[in-house]
Scaffold this motif. Structure first.
Motif, PDB file in Angstrom:
ATOM      1  N   UNK A  65       0.838  -1.189   0.000  1.00 15.15           N
ATOM      2  CA  UNK A  65       0.000   0.000   0.000  1.00 15.15           C
ATOM      3  C   UNK A  65       0.877   1.243   0.000  1.00 15.15           C
ATOM      4  N   UNK A  66       0.924   1.946  -1.131  1.00 12.77           N
ATOM      5  CA  UNK A  66       1.726   3.165  -1.220  1.00 12.77           C
ATOM      6  C   UNK A  66       1.176   4.214  -0.264  1.00 12.77           C
ATOM      7  N   UNK A  67       2.045   5.023   0.365  1.00 12.83           N
ATOM      8  CA  UNK A  67       1.581   5.989   1.366  1.00 12.83           C
ATOM      9  C   UNK A  67       0.477   6.917   0.877  1.00 12.83           C
ATOM     10  N   UNK A  68       0.552   7.409  -0.347  1.00  9.82           N
ATOM     11  CA  UNK A  68      -0.484   8.335  -0.805  1.00  9.82           C
ATOM     12  C   UNK A  68      -1.830   7.626  -0.954  1.00  9.82           C
ATOM     13  N   UNK A  69      -1.823   6.367  -1.317  1.00  6.45           N
ATOM     14  CA  UNK A  69      -3.084   5.625  -1.388  1.00  6.45           C
ATOM     15  C   UNK A  69      -3.698   5.463   0.001  1.00  6.45           C
ATOM     16  N   UNK A  70      -2.859   5.244   0.999  1.00  8.33           N
ATOM     17  CA  UNK A  70      -3.361   5.132   2.370  1.00  8.33           C
ATOM     18  C   UNK A  70      -3.968   6.454   2.819  1.00  8.33           C
ATOM     19  N   UNK A  71      -3.307   7.572   2.466  1.00  9.72           N
ATOM     20  CA  UNK A  71      -3.875   8.880   2.774  1.00  9.72           C
ATOM     21  C   UNK A  71      -5.260   9.018   2.153  1.00  9.72           C
ATOM     22  N   UNK A  72      -5.394   8.644   0.893  1.00  8.34           N
ATOM     23  CA  UNK A  72      -6.693   8.753   0.225  1.00  8.34           C
ATOM     24  C   UNK A  72      -7.720   7.825   0.859  1.00  8.34           C
ATOM     25  N   UNK A  73      -7.280   6.661   1.331  1.00  8.61           N
ATOM     26  CA  UNK A  73      -8.196   5.754   2.029  1.00  8.61           C
ATOM     27  C   UNK A  73      -8.764   6.416   3.284  1.00  8.61           C
ATOM     28  N   UNK A  74      -7.897   7.064   4.059  1.00  7.56           N
ATOM     29  CA  UNK A  74      -8.354   7.788   5.248  1.00  7.56           C
ATOM     30  C   UNK A  74      -9.338   8.888   4.883  1.00  7.56           C
ATOM     31  N   UNK A  75      -9.026   9.624   3.820  1.00  7.23           N
ATOM     32  CA  UNK A  75      -9.894  10.720   3.399  1.00  7.23           C
ATOM     33  C   UNK A  75     -11.259  10.203   2.951  1.00  7.23           C
ATOM     34  N   UNK A  76     -11.262   9.078   2.226  1.00 11.61           N
ATOM     35  CA  UNK A  76     -12.533   8.514   1.782  1.00 11.61           C
ATOM     36  C   UNK A  76     -13.388   8.038   2.939  1.00 11.61           C
ATOM     37  N   UNK A  77     -12.766   7.380   3.921  1.00 16.75           N
ATOM     38  CA  UNK A  77     -13.519   6.920   5.089  1.00 16.75           C
ATOM     39  C   UNK A  77     -14.065   8.101   5.884  1.00 16.75           C
ATOM     40  N   UNK A 121      -8.097  -3.885 -15.577  1.00 19.07           N
ATOM     41  CA  UNK A 121      -9.425  -3.959 -14.964  1.00 19.07           C
ATOM     42  C   UNK A 121      -9.341  -3.267 -13.613  1.00 19.07           C
ATOM     43  N   UNK A 122     -10.236  -2.299 -13.393  1.00 17.39           N
ATOM     44  CA  UNK A 122     -10.102  -1.396 -12.257  1.00 17.39           C
ATOM     45  C   UNK A 122     -11.423  -1.271 -11.516  1.00 17.39           C
ATOM     46  N   UNK A 123     -11.344  -0.840 -10.260  1.00 12.46           N
ATOM     47  CA  UNK A 123     -12.546  -0.523  -9.494  1.00 12.46           C
ATOM     48  C   UNK A 123     -12.964   0.929  -9.676  1.00 12.46           C
ATOM     49  N   UNK A 124     -12.102   1.735 -10.300  1.00 12.97           N
ATOM     50  CA  UNK A 124     -12.328   3.176 -10.412  1.00 12.97           C
ATOM     51  C   UNK A 124     -11.836   3.648 -11.769  1.00 12.97           C
ATOM     52  N   UNK A 125     -12.645   4.459 -12.434  1.00 10.42           N
ATOM     53  CA  UNK A 125     -12.257   5.064 -13.694  1.00 10.42           C
ATOM     54  C   UNK A 125     -11.954   6.537 -13.434  1.00 10.42           C
ATOM     55  N   UNK A 126     -10.740   7.012 -13.731  1.00 16.66           N
ATOM     56  CA  UNK A 126     -10.427   8.419 -13.467  1.00 16.66           C
ATOM     57  C   UNK A 126     -11.354   9.373 -14.200  1.00 16.66           C
ATOM     58  N   UNK A 127     -11.947   8.908 -15.289  1.00 15.93           N
ATOM     59  CA  UNK A 127     -12.878   9.768 -16.029  1.00 15.93           C
ATOM     60  C   UNK A 127     -14.061  10.173 -15.165  1.00 15.93           C
ATOM     61  N   UNK A 146      -7.520  14.540  -9.003  1.00 23.44           N
ATOM     62  CA  UNK A 146      -6.263  13.806  -8.908  1.00 23.44           C
ATOM     63  C   UNK A 146      -6.201  12.900  -7.701  1.00 23.44           C
ATOM     64  N   UNK A 147      -6.753  13.359  -6.570  1.00 24.41           N
ATOM     65  CA  UNK A 147      -6.746  12.544  -5.348  1.00 24.41           C
ATOM     66  C   UNK A 147      -7.645  11.327  -5.474  1.00 24.41           C
ATOM     67  N   UNK A 148      -8.676  11.412  -6.315  1.00 23.49           N
ATOM     68  CA  UNK A 148      -9.627  10.315  -6.437  1.00 23.49           C
ATOM     69  C   UNK A 148      -9.220   9.285  -7.485  1.00 23.49           C
ATOM     70  N   UNK A 149      -8.238   9.603  -8.312  1.00 22.05           N
ATOM     71  CA  UNK A 149      -7.908   8.740  -9.444  1.00 22.05           C
ATOM     72  C   UNK A 149      -7.506   7.330  -9.050  1.00 22.05           C
ATOM     73  N   UNK A 150      -6.756   7.184  -7.936  1.00 16.75           N
ATOM     74  CA  UNK A 150      -6.234   5.844  -7.609  1.00 16.75           C
ATOM     75  C   UNK A 150      -7.295   4.910  -7.046  1.00 16.75           C
ATOM     76  N   UNK A 151      -8.479   5.420  -6.726  1.00 14.92           N
ATOM     77  CA  UNK A 151      -9.583   4.563  -6.316  1.00 14.92           C
ATOM     78  C   UNK A 151      -9.678   4.256  -4.842  1.00 14.92           C
ATOM     79  N   UNK A 152      -8.668   4.619  -4.054  1.00 15.42           N
ATOM     80  CA  UNK A 152      -8.671   4.205  -2.653  1.00 15.42           C
ATOM     81  C   UNK A 152      -9.599   5.056  -1.784  1.00 15.42           C
ATOM     82  N   UNK A 153      -9.790   6.323  -2.139  1.00 13.40           N
ATOM     83  CA  UNK A 153     -10.793   7.121  -1.431  1.00 13.40           C
ATOM     84  C   UNK A 153     -12.176   6.558  -1.690  1.00 13.40           C
TER      85      UNK A 153
END
Length: 509
Positions: free
Chosen positions: A120-132, A375-381, A415-422
């Motif tokens: 889990x890359x640190x920025x993805x973990x940050x986005x996970x916290x923000x999403x929760x 194959x992704x859970x999130x589309x940046x579009x 940009x913060x939402x692109x990786x899907x973790x939020x």
């Protein structure tokens, strides 16, 4: 005659000066050792904030309400953002405790002290916290997730940078199950490893329901762990989306499998099995190319791909089924840029929660005749307002607005939402909240318990479906805890002129 060797009492009362000097010397050495030990050992303990967390191998493990903050390794600027979101969570938890007539706790069980070498890359973990946190605020301050009662406290449970040190956090969560404001559910479970499954099983033994955010390994659901749902597609669902993509493209018919052989990694093990089953015709007799991945084990050497790349060219494959994690994919793609058969177009099929290829790599990929098909859970579009062409889920706009409102320090929301973790962690908490609210509505005069929440999990369909950011999710017994109605975008990098058709997991209606 036996002669005693014990000295008379007065010899100890008045020791010779040489004995005094020896005692003083020993005492000084011992004191210096104690000081050195404290200087080495105490910082880890003090860095954990003195709040009951366990220090282990430089990480603080256990459960907090947002303070002290869990931090990534070696990135001060990112650490400030980690502190900011956890301060927001702590403030909302305090407000709930002071103002709410009734409230429950939900734990976010995740890697919260990440480093750049882990899964889990640190920025993805940050986005996970923000999403929760966004889901917590929606639950407590809007009716978008149902009647805003009971209110929700969000507790943060750190399991270590590879999910390997889960026991202190899980033990702390279990101890809260019978509190006056009980632990009603746990969300998160961000990686698919044996440690993740063990943590989920321990929670299940105590009747605590779990909603996983991005753990996609087949079998890591209600079928093997009682009370475990997930908001992401399973690996088989992801591979089915890739299967449909390939069926629509006549130029893709010769495949070779490159796979991580790390035994504890449920993600790559089950992804490998899904690729073998769904692409057996395209694989034919081409032998698999194993490698040892680097992101789950903390002592693995760098993955080497030269031999695998040579074999890709030898069999004249037009597609590679890559079963591994993101860090190893990057190394494999780098090796492919130097392959001897660069004149032949090659597609690399991969599975991940969100996009993994940066835009500045597109030109080089094109020059090397490479296409990454993910194959992704999130589309940046979705985040960039692409409109109907991107098949944006109906619940995404409300999530985007709330994220933009509550995570105010983030300047680049798309940009913060692109990786899907939020999105994934928002949807996990939103699903848990819907189960809590459904159970409360059935008997509003009785306190919510984790047993009641557990019994409401498979009522989350049809009229009680979760209108999540990543899709309108239905949970039915036949899907064994995997979401029905979950969109699985297939993302091409570099992008083609037309977007691939959207795959959606089977669901009711």
């Amino acid at each position: 005659m036996f002669r005693s060797t014990v000295a008379p009492d007065d010899e100890f009362a008045n020791p010779p000066r040489r004995v005094l000097r020896l005692l003083l010397l020993v005492g000084a050495v011992a004191a210096a050792g104690v000081v050195a030990f404290l200087l080495f050992w105490l910082p880890d303990r003090l860095d954990c904030g003195g709040s009951g967390l366990t220090a282990e191998e430089g990480e603080c493990l256990g459960v907090t309400d947002g303070s002290p903050a869990f931090l990534p390794t070696g990135d001060e600027e990112l650490g400030d953002e980690f502190r900011s979101v956890q301060e927001l969570i702590e403030a909302e938890n305090d407000r709930v405790a002071q103002e709410a007539d009734a409230y429950v706790k939900v734990g976010l069980l995740a890697t919260l002290s990440p480093d750049d070498t882990g899964p889990q890359a640190p920025r993805r973990v940050l986005h996970a916290l923000e999403g929760a946190y966004t889901a917590q605020m929606r639950a407590n301050h809007t009716r978008q997730l149902g009647d805003p009662s009971p209110q929700v406290q969000l507790l943060l449970a750190n399991v270590g940078n590879r999910h390997q040190s889960w026991e202190p956090a899980v033990d702390d969560l279990v101890s809260m199950a019978d509190d006056e404001a009980p632990l009603a559910a746990v969300v998160g479970l961000s990686v698919s490893t044996e440690d993740s499954r063990a943590a989920a099983q321990r929670l299940a033994e105590h009747g605590i329901p779990i909603v996983a955010s991005s753990a996609s390994a087949d079998g890591l659901n209600f079928e093997t762990v009682d009370g475990l749902l997930r908001v992401t597609a399973s690996n088989t669902d992801f591979v089915m989306a890739l299967r449909e993509y390939v069926r629509d493209r006549d130029h893709l018919d010769e495949a070779i499998l490159v796979h991580d052989q790390n035994a504890p990694d449920l993600h790559v093990n089950t992804l490998t099995e899904a690729f073998l089953e769904r692409f057996s015709e395209e694989l034919g007799t081409n032998p698999a190319q194993p490698f040892r991945g680097t992101t789950v084990s903390d002592d693995a050497p760098a993955a080497l791909f030269d031999a695998a790349v040579r074999n890709v060219c030898q069999v004249a494959a037009d597609m590679v089924l890559f079963s591994g994690r993101t860090g190893d994919l990057q190394a494999f793609v780098e090796a492919l840029h130097s392959r001897s058969c660069r004149e032949q177009p090659l597609s690399v099929l991969f599975v991940e929660t969100g996009p993994v290829i940066a835009e500045d790599q597109h030109e080089r990929l094109a020059e090397s005749n490479l296409t990454i098909v993910q194959a992704s859970a999130m589309d940046p579009a979705w985040a960039h307002g692409a409109g109907e062409d991107a098949d944006v889920p109906s619940g995404f706009a409300d999530f985007f607005e709330q994220y933009d409102t509550h995570v105010a320090y983030t300047e680049d929301v798309p940009g913060a939402l692109e990786d899907g973790y939020a999105v994934a962690n928002h949807d996990a908490l939103a699903t848990a909240v819907r189960a809590i609210r459904v159970s409360h509505a059935q008997d509003p005069d009785s306190p919510v318990t984790n047993a009641r929440v557990h019994d409401a999990l498979f009522l989350l369909h049809l009229g009680n479906a979760v209108e999540a950011a990543g899709g309108t999710l239905h949970f039915t017994t036949d899907r064994r805890g995997d979401p029905g109605g979950k969109p699985v975008p297939v993302i091409e990098t570099p992008p083609a002129a037309t977007r691939p058709d959207l795959y959606v997991t089977p669901g009711p209606g």
